[in-house]
Design a protein around this motif. Structure first.
Motif, PDB file in Angstrom:
ATOM      1  N   LYS A  33       0.969  -0.931  -0.698  1.00  0.00           N
ATOM      2  CA  LYS A  33       0.086   0.571   0.721  1.00  0.00           C
ATOM      3  C   LYS A  33       0.547   1.661   0.023  1.00  0.00           C
ATOM      4  O   LYS A  33       0.873   2.425  -0.163  1.00  0.00           O
ATOM      5  CB  LYS A  33      -0.992  -0.239   1.265  1.00  0.00           C
ATOM      6  CG  LYS A  33      -1.829   1.345   1.731  1.00  0.00           C
ATOM      7  CD  LYS A  33      -2.434   1.519   2.903  1.00  0.00           C
ATOM      8  CE  LYS A  33      -3.638   2.067   2.602  1.00  0.00           C
ATOM      9  NZ  LYS A  33      -4.239   2.651   3.586  1.00  0.00           N
ATOM     10  N   TYR A  34       1.819   1.010   0.771  1.00  0.00           N
ATOM     11  CA  TYR A  34       2.515   2.354   0.864  1.00  0.00           C
ATOM     12  C   TYR A  34       4.207   2.235   0.071  1.00  0.00           C
ATOM     13  O   TYR A  34       5.016   2.588   0.369  1.00  0.00           O
ATOM     14  CB  TYR A  34       3.401   2.755   2.716  1.00  0.00           C
ATOM     15  CG  TYR A  34       1.702   2.806   3.131  1.00  0.00           C
ATOM     16  CD1 TYR A  34       1.451   4.454   3.000  1.00  0.00           C
ATOM     17  CD2 TYR A  34       0.817   2.306   3.877  1.00  0.00           C
ATOM     18  CE1 TYR A  34       0.510   4.688   4.035  1.00  0.00           C
ATOM     19  CE2 TYR A  34       0.285   2.571   4.602  1.00  0.00           C
ATOM     20  CZ  TYR A  34      -0.442   3.720   4.837  1.00  0.00           C
ATOM     21  OH  TYR A  34      -1.575   3.890   5.356  1.00  0.00           O
ATOM     22  N   TYR A  35       4.135   1.364  -0.365  1.00  0.00           N
ATOM     23  CA  TYR A  35       5.816   0.949  -1.100  1.00  0.00           C
ATOM     24  C   TYR A  35       5.872   2.435  -2.761  1.00  0.00           C
ATOM     25  O   TYR A  35       4.999   2.529  -3.050  1.00  0.00           O
ATOM     26  CB  TYR A  35       5.193  -0.025  -2.044  1.00  0.00           C
ATOM     27  CG  TYR A  35       6.397  -0.715  -3.494  1.00  0.00           C
ATOM     28  CD1 TYR A  35       7.653  -1.019  -2.115  1.00  0.00           C
ATOM     29  CD2 TYR A  35       7.284  -0.245  -4.253  1.00  0.00           C
ATOM     30  CE1 TYR A  35       8.727  -1.332  -3.159  1.00  0.00           C
ATOM     31  CE2 TYR A  35       7.933  -0.550  -4.769  1.00  0.00           C
ATOM     32  CZ  TYR A  35       8.935  -0.676  -4.564  1.00  0.00           C
ATOM     33  OH  TYR A  35       9.998  -1.619  -5.291  1.00  0.00           O
ATOM     34  N   SER A  36       7.066   2.860  -2.408  1.00  0.00           N
ATOM     35  CA  SER A  36       7.604   3.488  -3.676  1.00  0.00           C
ATOM     36  C   SER A  36       8.666   2.776  -4.072  1.00  0.00           C
ATOM     37  O   SER A  36       9.456   2.226  -4.444  1.00  0.00           O
ATOM     38  CB  SER A  36       8.239   4.640  -2.732  1.00  0.00           C
ATOM     39  OG  SER A  36       9.137   5.697  -3.477  1.00  0.00           O
ATOM     40  N   PRO A  37       8.783   2.956  -5.500  1.00  0.00           N
ATOM     41  CA  PRO A  37       9.607   2.552  -6.227  1.00  0.00           C
ATOM     42  C   PRO A  37      10.547   2.822  -6.055  1.00  0.00           C
ATOM     43  O   PRO A  37      11.836   2.134  -6.474  1.00  0.00           O
ATOM     44  CB  PRO A  37       9.124   3.114  -7.716  1.00  0.00           C
ATOM     45  CG  PRO A  37       7.757   2.944  -7.534  1.00  0.00           C
ATOM     46  CD  PRO A  37       7.476   3.732  -6.210  1.00  0.00           C
ATOM     47  N   ALA A  38      10.907   4.377  -5.862  1.00  0.00           N
ATOM     48  CA  ALA A  38      12.636   4.590  -4.991  1.00  0.00           C
ATOM     49  C   ALA A  38      12.913   4.026  -4.178  1.00  0.00           C
ATOM     50  O   ALA A  38      14.240   4.194  -4.584  1.00  0.00           O
ATOM     51  CB  ALA A  38      12.448   5.621  -4.500  1.00  0.00           C
ATOM     52  N   LEU A  39      12.192   2.964  -3.403  1.00  0.00           N
ATOM     53  CA  LEU A  39      13.138   1.784  -2.406  1.00  0.00           C
ATOM     54  C   LEU A  39      14.211   1.032  -3.047  1.00  0.00           C
ATOM     55  O   LEU A  39      15.472   0.562  -2.653  1.00  0.00           O
ATOM     56  CB  LEU A  39      11.733   1.285  -1.914  1.00  0.00           C
ATOM     57  CG  LEU A  39      10.909   1.687  -1.405  1.00  0.00           C
ATOM     58  CD1 LEU A  39      10.020   1.235  -0.953  1.00  0.00           C
ATOM     59  CD2 LEU A  39      12.015   2.375   0.281  1.00  0.00           C
ATOM     60  N   LYS A  40      13.721   0.970  -4.619  1.00  0.00           N
ATOM     61  CA  LYS A  40      15.014  -0.255  -5.370  1.00  0.00           C
ATOM     62  C   LYS A  40      16.507   0.291  -5.283  1.00  0.00           C
ATOM     63  O   LYS A  40      17.322   0.052  -4.924  1.00  0.00           O
ATOM     64  CB  LYS A  40      15.056   0.114  -6.481  1.00  0.00           C
ATOM     65  CG  LYS A  40      13.778  -1.380  -7.256  1.00  0.00           C
ATOM     66  CD  LYS A  40      13.142  -1.351  -8.342  1.00  0.00           C
ATOM     67  CE  LYS A  40      12.033  -2.778  -8.247  1.00  0.00           C
ATOM     68  NZ  LYS A  40      11.848  -2.584  -9.947  1.00  0.00           N
ATOM     69  N   ALA A  41      16.335   1.533  -5.121  1.00  0.00           N
ATOM     70  CA  ALA A  41      17.884   2.563  -5.212  1.00  0.00           C
ATOM     71  C   ALA A  41      17.927   2.138  -3.901  1.00  0.00           C
ATOM     72  O   ALA A  41      19.681   2.056  -3.897  1.00  0.00           O
ATOM     73  CB  ALA A  41      17.594   3.957  -5.014  1.00  0.00           C
ATOM     74  N   TRP A  42      17.120   2.336  -2.425  1.00  0.00           N
ATOM     75  CA  TRP A  42      18.164   1.689  -0.295  1.00  0.00           C
ATOM     76  C   TRP A  42      18.807  -0.001  -0.933  1.00  0.00           C
ATOM     77  O   TRP A  42      19.568   0.185  -0.477  1.00  0.00           O
ATOM     78  CB  TRP A  42      17.218   2.865  -0.026  1.00  0.00           C
ATOM     79  CG  TRP A  42      17.066   4.321  -0.287  1.00  0.00           C
ATOM     80  CD1 TRP A  42      16.165   5.063  -0.686  1.00  0.00           C
ATOM     81  CD2 TRP A  42      17.655   5.121  -0.289  1.00  0.00           C
ATOM     82  NE1 TRP A  42      16.390   6.396  -0.990  1.00  0.00           N
ATOM     83  CE2 TRP A  42      17.737   6.224  -0.140  1.00  0.00           C
ATOM     84  CE3 TRP A  42      18.844   5.286   0.531  1.00  0.00           C
ATOM     85  CZ2 TRP A  42      18.255   7.442  -0.058  1.00  0.00           C
ATOM     86  CZ3 TRP A  42      20.121   6.371   0.825  1.00  0.00           C
ATOM     87  CH2 TRP A  42      19.079   7.211   0.578  1.00  0.00           C
ATOM     88  N   VAL A  44       7.733  -1.309   7.130  1.00  0.00           N
ATOM     89  CA  VAL A  44       7.068  -0.440   7.392  1.00  0.00           C
ATOM     90  C   VAL A  44       7.000  -0.508   8.851  1.00  0.00           C
ATOM     91  O   VAL A  44       6.148  -1.395   9.899  1.00  0.00           O
ATOM     92  CB  VAL A  44       5.344  -0.027   6.596  1.00  0.00           C
ATOM     93  CG1 VAL A  44       4.681   1.381   7.996  1.00  0.00           C
ATOM     94  CG2 VAL A  44       5.357  -0.304   5.768  1.00  0.00           C
ATOM     95  N   ILE A  45       7.304   1.254   9.508  1.00  0.00           N
ATOM     96  CA  ILE A  45       7.740   0.854  10.616  1.00  0.00           C
ATOM     97  C   ILE A  45       6.782   2.074  10.935  1.00  0.00           C
ATOM     98  O   ILE A  45       5.877   3.111  10.485  1.00  0.00           O
ATOM     99  CB  ILE A  45       8.870   2.181  10.824  1.00  0.00           C
ATOM    100  CG1 ILE A  45      10.028   1.127  11.163  1.00  0.00           C
ATOM    101  CG2 ILE A  45       9.229   1.922  12.645  1.00  0.00           C
ATOM    102  CD1 ILE A  45      11.456   1.354  11.071  1.00  0.00           C
ATOM    103  N   LYS A  46       5.546   1.963  11.958  1.00  0.00           N
ATOM    104  CA  LYS A  46       4.408   2.626  11.891  1.00  0.00           C
ATOM    105  C   LYS A  46       4.995   3.503  13.843  1.00  0.00           C
ATOM    106  O   LYS A  46       4.961   2.608  14.608  1.00  0.00           O
ATOM    107  CB  LYS A  46       3.078   1.914  12.012  1.00  0.00           C
ATOM    108  CG  LYS A  46       2.074   3.061  11.955  1.00  0.00           C
ATOM    109  CD  LYS A  46       0.350   1.940  12.538  1.00  0.00           C
ATOM    110  CE  LYS A  46      -0.738   3.131  13.006  1.00  0.00           C
ATOM    111  NZ  LYS A  46      -1.952   2.267  12.856  1.00  0.00           N
TER     112      LYS A  46
END
Length: 203
Positions: free
Chosen positions: A121-130, A150-152
């Protein structure tokens, strides 16, 4: 128990706080805090190191909000040190800061969420870079990469200061304070306690 190093008699020992303290409606206080966090986007997340008990802060990017906007969510790598810290002690602080000097501090309790529906739900493609693609077909930085969680943060208390004047107006007020010794009225200094935040979640 409290610390004091001065006796100012009947005069306020902290005139800045007295002059800038602001207590509008709960709605205004919470909405201004949420807007400030969204505008800032990045914050320093402070956790306690499991092995030593010392504090450590890391820059994190806001990924989403729940709890009527007051509980903040962040992406993390499950194999990073911060997850070990939070598994040992879920107490946490988030500190947002703007170049103008506006700031916000949110304290709360963290939970580590590995549920794939929440991650997606909160995924961002930018995470691939990290996280990178390890080339094994599983750890590819995509929404199903098990390293992504996810840290809530369930907010318990918050305090923040936002400007009550323009940059020029604030400078004039500050300069006047330097000249007269009178604390400048430049910010709206606000506090939200646990009861305030619980009430807001229920709305």
């Amino acid at each position: 128990m409290s610390f004091s190093n001065a006796d100012t008699g009947d005069k306020p020992a902290d005139p800045y706080t007295q002059k800038n303290l602001d207590n509008p409606s709960l709605k205004e206080k919470v909405e201004d805090l949420i807007n400030f966090a969204e505008k800032s986007k990045f914050c320093m997340m402070t956790t306690r190191i499991a092995e030593s008990g010392l504090l450590v802060s890391r820059c994190m990017a806001l990924a989403g909000k729940e709890g009527n906007g007051i509980d903040l969510l962040f992406h993390a790598n499950s194999e990073s040190g911060k997850t070990d810290d939070l598994e040992s002690d879920p107490s946490i602080n988030l500190a947002f800061l703007q170049p103008s000097g506006e700031w916000a501090s949110i304290s709360g309790r963290a939970s580590l969420i590995t549920d794939r529906s929440v991650v997606q739900k909160y995924y961002s493609p930018a995470l691939k870079a990290w996280l990178g693609d390890l080339g094994d077909g599983t750890h590819d930085g995509g929404p199903n990469d098990p390293r992504i969680l996810v840290i809530k943060i369930e907010a318990k208390t918050a305090q923040y200061a936002i400007s009550r004047r323009t940059a020029i107006g604030g400078f004039v007020e500050f300069a006047k304070g330097v000249a007269t010794g009178e604390a400048p009225s430049v910010n709206k200094l606000r506090y939200l306690n646990e009861a305030d935040l619980q009430e807001w979640r229920k709305q």
